[in-house]
Design an enzyme around this catalytic site. Sequence first.
Site, mmCIF file in Angstrom:
data_model
loop_
_atom_site.group_PDB
_atom_site.id
_atom_site.type_symbol
_atom_site.label_atom_id
_atom_site.label_comp_id
_atom_site.label_asym_id
_atom_site.label_seq_id
_atom_site.Cartn_x
_atom_site.Cartn_y
_atom_site.Cartn_z
ATOM 1 N N GLU A 31 44.910 54.171 18.455
ATOM 2 C CA GLU A 31 45.875 53.065 18.341
ATOM 3 C C GLU A 31 46.764 53.199 17.110
ATOM 4 O O GLU A 31 47.540 52.296 16.808
ATOM 5 C CB GLU A 31 45.158 51.714 18.364
ATOM 6 N N HIS A 59 35.838 26.116 22.491
ATOM 7 C CA HIS A 59 34.750 26.330 23.445
ATOM 8 C C HIS A 59 35.052 25.713 24.809
ATOM 9 O O HIS A 59 34.638 26.228 25.845
ATOM 10 C CB HIS A 59 33.441 25.782 22.877
ATOM 11 N N CYS A 84 42.035 50.506 26.711
ATOM 12 C CA CYS A 84 41.566 49.125 26.668
ATOM 13 C C CYS A 84 42.653 48.176 26.172
ATOM 14 O O CYS A 84 42.399 47.004 25.944
ATOM 15 C CB CYS A 84 40.311 49.012 25.813
ATOM 16 N N ASP A 143 48.056 47.868 19.766
ATOM 17 C CA ASP A 143 48.408 48.310 18.417
ATOM 18 C C ASP A 143 49.236 49.585 18.444
ATOM 19 O O ASP A 143 50.168 49.740 17.656
ATOM 20 C CB ASP A 143 47.143 48.526 17.580
HETATM 21 C C1 PEP Z 1 44.699 47.370 21.174
HETATM 22 O O1 PEP Z 1 45.175 47.423 20.031
HETATM 23 O O2 PEP Z 1 45.277 47.802 22.178
HETATM 24 C C2 PEP Z 1 43.393 46.751 21.401
HETATM 25 C C3 PEP Z 1 42.794 46.812 22.573
HETATM 26 O O3 PEP Z 1 42.816 46.099 20.377
HETATM 27 P P1 PEP Z 1 43.259 44.662 19.836
HETATM 28 O O4 PEP Z 1 44.209 44.072 20.828
HETATM 29 O O5 PEP Z 1 41.985 43.904 19.713
HETATM 30 O O6 PEP Z 1 43.881 44.989 18.529
HETATM 31 MG MG MG Z 2 43.915 47.124 18.273
#
Ligand code: PEP
Ligand code: MG
Length: 655
Positions: free
Chosen positions: A542, A301, A613, A566
């Site tokens: 992904e 935290h 993302c 991923d």
């Molecule tokens: C990804 O796999 O690109 C993603 C955004 O998810 P995470 O990094 O949480 O697996």
């Molecule tokens: Mg992911």
Amino acid sequence: MERSTIVRVHEGLHARPATRFVKLAKGFESDVELVKDGKAVSAKSSVKLMLLAVKENQEVTVRAHGADAIEAIEALIGYLENPKAGLDDEDSQPTGDAGPKAAVGSAPTASGAANGLRGVAASEGFAIGPAFAHFPPDIAGQGRMLQAEEIGGEIDRFRAAVRAVQARMDHALAQDSLSAGDRGIVAALRDIAADDSLTGEAEGLIKGGNDAVSAVITAASTIAAEFSAVDDHYLNARADDVHAVGRQICLVLLGQDDVSLENIPEGAILIADDIGAWDLARAPLKRIGGVVCGHGGATSHIAIIARSHGIPAVLGLGGQVNALRTARDVALDGNAGHVIMDPDEATRADFAGRVEAAAKERAGLTVFKTVTPKLADGRIIEVAANIGSLEEIEAAQEAGAMGIGLFRTELLFMRHMHLPSEDMQAETYAALAKAFAPYPVIVRTLDIGGDKPIAGIEFPDEENPFLGWRGIRMCLDRPDIFKRQLRALLRAAVHGNIKVMLPMVSDISEVRQTRVLVDECTAELKAEGVPHASFDLGVMIETPAAVLIAPALAKEVAFFSIGTNDLTQYIMAADRLNPTVAKLNDVTNPAVMSAIEMTAKAGVAAGIMVGMCGEAAGRPDLIATFVKMGLTELSMSPASIQRAKKTIMAMAAEG
Ligand code: PEP
Ligand code: MG
């Protein structure tokens, strides 16, 4: 069988790379030794390995005897020859982009090395200023056993102290002056104070004749040790919270006030063995120039508070922090996890220059905060934030996020001692929706697997957790957990623009099954008379399977969000946490780029939004390519937002 090589691991086999080397060696049946200067030690003992003191650019020999000797030598030599092996931290942050890395690289500053200390790089940035040592005295119990007739009274005293601490935390939560981020942290501490794991353990000890203070200290240590023992950094960080709550209860029992941070001078570097998140959240944060702590990690935290307030921090120094008790001035590098005590003139000048340059870069980018990036053809590119907790809302807003492109719900499940209730989840998602309305908030449903255990879900032991029971697979098998989250999301959708996305999708039936559950939840809420609203359902792309069925998937969902973290590991078959194959884990590899392009094409053809993302979304060198492929949303850590907007604007200006 043996093979020699020159060690390229950055800074050699110091603590962390040594541990990883051992982990790798233990994966082989063969006896493996590492030989340096004629001295051979087992490659399966980290202590021995560290004592061998293997440095970068030294020659060593890997020797193996056994059935898999060839494979062992191959893998271990590969590790030793990889310069990135020592740099890539697999432990600091399970989610890839959000967190800073534990420092293992060399200090960027040449001077001041003699008084330099290393810790975890927990909040980025440089700082230099007067040291403010904060080492409150230890709390001790009475150390005598209670008489039987004293026990009832001591339990009453203890319960009253717990009530007082809870009331104090409730009072703090009711203050308007507490920021939304800090509120979430205080709420998590109150959760611990209200949970009978800690109080029950302490009461049991008092019943056994311990005085209340001793009982609380022992109970807090027991519960904290359980958190520390779990192989997960998020849960490890909760140990500090348990101690912080225990300390507050003890202070009430002793009728003492805690040492205050109120008088910290402007720009000072706060030095402490441990600072309760509770104390830090109430401290005059605007005056604090930097934080250096013996305890804490990248996901504690303290780190979250420091990051969201833009305070550089180096944590987890352990006992080394005591050396700073007498420091007059301290320089810290929150990017590398490096702290320098009483820096010399050259180091001062170096740090002052870095602080100034960083401020200049930040200042130059702030004009982009309110910019809405638009392409020459009028298309708006949404630059959104990836966050994992309400604590990060402010940072995202401050950066100019056009909504949330990825809210990772894992932390919500991991930071509590039990599964979060539907009400609690609904409140969290609603707070997000309200904070960013009318912009969208994309909430990802629980993406968890056997590599990140959470209280309340039994995970099987798996050979390959990344290929196992995780994400949407686990959720569909546990409708009790999944429906609670979906109901909470339907309820929160009343308060803003909530969208929901499913992680790890590899088969179209996963989307269809989810829709059935969403419909069930909607019908239930309607029958119960609970306010709710529908949401757009999308998927993360992904897995290679999702890319290959993207045209079909696009007909069933409202949007795609490409998870390059991923996707890269699965396309390249290269574990994203394994430094030995880090070279392959490259989003710019043509295989990955063409998977991204295929996804974009399928989404654009179906007329749905395609966003990204994963880490790559914030890379200025790749943004133009993604936008040209047809992506209209890029979601990244708040720190990258303004730079990304600048990049898109520059691209638009070029036409
Ligand atoms: C990804 O796999 O690109 C993603 C955004 O998810 P995470 O990094 O949480 O697996
Ligand atoms: Mg992911």
